[in-house]
Design an enzyme around this catalytic site. Sequence first.
Site, PDB file in Angstrom:
ATOM      1  N   HIS A  62       4.283 -25.675   8.331  1.00 49.01           N
ATOM      2  CA  HIS A  62       4.986 -23.656   7.841  1.00 49.01           C
ATOM      3  C   HIS A  62       5.371 -23.353   6.661  1.00 49.01           C
ATOM      4  O   HIS A  62       6.169 -22.854   6.321  1.00 49.01           O
ATOM      5  CB  HIS A  62       5.658 -23.395   9.149  1.00 49.01           C
ATOM      6  CG  HIS A  62       5.375 -22.018   8.634  1.00 49.01           C
ATOM      7  ND1 HIS A  62       5.947 -20.808   7.533  1.00 49.01           N
ATOM      8  CD2 HIS A  62       5.286 -20.941  10.228  1.00 49.01           C
ATOM      9  CE1 HIS A  62       5.938 -19.822   8.200  1.00 49.01           C
ATOM     10  NE2 HIS A  62       5.714 -20.169   9.145  1.00 49.01           N
ATOM     11  N   GLU A 109       0.508 -23.149   5.019  1.00 52.47           N
ATOM     12  CA  GLU A 109       0.752 -23.692   6.426  1.00 52.47           C
ATOM     13  C   GLU A 109      -0.754 -24.631   6.615  1.00 52.47           C
ATOM     14  O   GLU A 109      -1.675 -24.772   6.982  1.00 52.47           O
ATOM     15  CB  GLU A 109       1.177 -23.151   7.496  1.00 52.47           C
ATOM     16  CG  GLU A 109       1.911 -23.109   6.789  1.00 52.47           C
ATOM     17  CD  GLU A 109       2.124 -20.636   7.934  1.00 52.47           C
ATOM     18  OE1 GLU A 109       2.149 -21.563   8.938  1.00 52.47           O
ATOM     19  OE2 GLU A 109       2.103 -19.594   7.381  1.00 52.47           O
TER      20      GLU A 109
HETATM   21  O1  LIG Z   1       8.551 -14.936  12.446  1.00 51.20           O
HETATM   22  P1  LIG Z   1       7.952 -16.359  12.748  1.00 51.20           P
HETATM   23  O2  LIG Z   1       7.833 -16.560  14.435  1.00 51.20           O
HETATM   24  O3  LIG Z   1       8.482 -17.644  11.822  1.00 51.20           O
HETATM   25  O4  LIG Z   1       6.091 -16.495  12.628  1.00 51.20           O
HETATM   26  C1  LIG Z   1       6.287 -16.389  10.683  1.00 51.20           C
HETATM   27  C2  LIG Z   1       4.844 -15.975  10.787  1.00 51.20           C
HETATM   28  O5  LIG Z   1       4.305 -17.327  10.542  1.00 51.20           O
HETATM   29  C3  LIG Z   1       2.887 -17.217  10.105  1.00 51.20           C
HETATM   30  O6  LIG Z   1       2.307 -18.300  10.274  1.00 51.20           O
HETATM   31  C4  LIG Z   1       1.879 -16.364  11.511  1.00 51.20           C
HETATM   32  O7  LIG Z   1       0.695 -16.832  10.642  1.00 51.20           O
HETATM   33  C5  LIG Z   1       2.470 -14.954  11.177  1.00 51.20           C
HETATM   34  O8  LIG Z   1       2.086 -13.851  12.288  1.00 51.20           O
HETATM   35  C6  LIG Z   1       4.179 -15.001  11.655  1.00 51.20           C
HETATM   36  O9  LIG Z   1       4.207 -13.628  11.527  1.00 51.20           O
END
Ligand SMILES: O=P(O)(O)OC[C@H]1O[C@@H](O)[C@H](O)[C@@H](O)[C@@H]1O
Length: 278
Positions: free
Chosen positions: A146, A246
């Site tokens: 990510h 990602e």
């Molecule tokens: O707040 P988190 O759990 O780190 O997620 C952040 C984002 O991560 C992204 O990968 C998702 O597609 C989003 O929907 C999400 O809001």
Amino acid sequence: MAHTASGLRYFEVQHPLLSARIFEQGAQLVQFQSVGKPPMLWVSEAEPFKPGAAIRGGIPVCWPWFGPDPQGIGPAHGLARTQTWQLYLAQQTDSSVCLGFRFQITESSMAGLGAELVFELSDRLRLTLITHNRSEKRLTFSSALHSYFPVGDIRQALLSGAAGRQYTDSLSSAQSTESEQQLVFDQEVDRIYYGSSPWQLCSPTLCLNIESEGSGSTVVWNPWIEKSARLSHFNPDDYLRMLCVETANCGADSRLLEPGQQHVMAVEYSYLPLANSP
Ligand SMILES: O=P(O)(O)OC[C@H]1O[C@@H](O)[C@H](O)[C@@H](O)[C@@H]1O
């Protein structure tokens, strides 16, 4: 090994050609910079680095599921990003540093699933995520590296590589085919693009080429204004400074592993010249 005031431990890598910082929790790389090049990763200034809480920035490892837990029990984006990974490999040469971490699920219906994450740090950054099934049953998993990139001003960032790809818009669940040669950002975006790399990101502060292997999906995400207010460890205007691209195995690209099988997904981020450089 060093640690934050709140007790999170990290490895600081200092090499004549590069620097990096990797937290044991989540095997999360939060800083990487090749000498003479800009920082490659973004971390929110609101990040408190608290044990057990996901770190907002760098490259969180979403594993063994991406998004909500398919079983409706565990946290979003899997178990791995808030757990301690074990360092099992550390090597250095004149031009690179290689570090490997592993994490194993020992309880729950996914017991027997394990992951290894290898970082190859040089004039570029390469991550290899190996998922193996050492249980006696078939297991499905999804994952994403990510990565948060610092773009200076999201309104001036351009992302190429989406044209002609099918995507699922996670905001509306609609399926479409991308017609734009370059994505520009002027509102919330949360999409899963199918197909394989490469991608090119170009922004005022960082231009990158992104190439992957073993990945058939890429998530492109920026929360924009309203969602920023709901995110943990995120300043209200942080959306201006970051973009997530990602490399994944998620959505329809989730993978099934038979007992004894493994799956390898890798991504390489290499610097491109800044658009305004000579
Ligand atoms: O707040 P988190 O759990 O780190 O997620 C952040 C984002 O991560 C992204 O990968 C998702 O597609 C989003 O929907 C999400 O809001």
